[in-house]
Write an enzyme that holds these catalytic residues in place. Structure first.
Site: not given
Length: 149
Positions: A53, A55, A83, A86
């Site tokens: 992801h 992040e 999410c 993260c």
């Protein structure tokens, strides 16, 4: 020093690049003391890595750049609410502030869903500011998914 909307513009540009790669269009930037330490977009498909992801990628890069597993003076700008995975990485990295664009009612982990930072097991709780360039962040996501239907 740039203001927070300028940094979010960088994250939005990364989200657009992610969409061009066929990735879910989420972009992120980590800034410390007015300096961009890392910027990236989702790369889960490209890297065949479910943890890639935006992040996570910028946290990894910023930590490597500083030679530390902690980023206590850093701000994270991301186009979509992080999410749960993260959010835990943000907490573990001790990031000071999180600025995000669109809320994520389906998969969010900060102000939606499990609200990771509100649990007593969460050792670090950053300041959180949602709704930064929210409409533009949401528009990028909507256009991406509408094109796939």
């Amino acid at each position: 020093m740039r203001d927070f909307t300028t940094y979010m513009d960088i994250a939005l540009a990364e989200a657009r690049l992610a969409a061009e790669r066929g990735e879910t269009p989420v972009g992120a930037v980590i800034v410390a003391n007015g300096e961009v330490l890392a910027q990236n977009g989702n790369r889960t498909r490209e890297l065949s890595d479910p943890t890639a992801h935006a992040e996570i990628l910028v946290i990894r890069e910023a930590c490597a750049a500083l030679g530390s597993e902690r980023l206590p003076d850093a701000d994270l700008y991301v186009t979509l609410e992080p999410c749960p995975m993260c959010a835990m990485a943000i907490s573990s990295a001790r990031i000071a502030r999180v600025y995000y664009g669109a809320a994520d009612p389906k998969s969010g982990g900060v102000e939606q869903g499990p609200r990771i930072f509100s649990h007593k097991q969460c050792h670090h709780k950053p300041e959180v500011y949602g709704g930064i360039n929210e409409a533009e962040s949401g528009d990028i996501l909507r256009a991406f998914f509408e094109a796939r239907r």
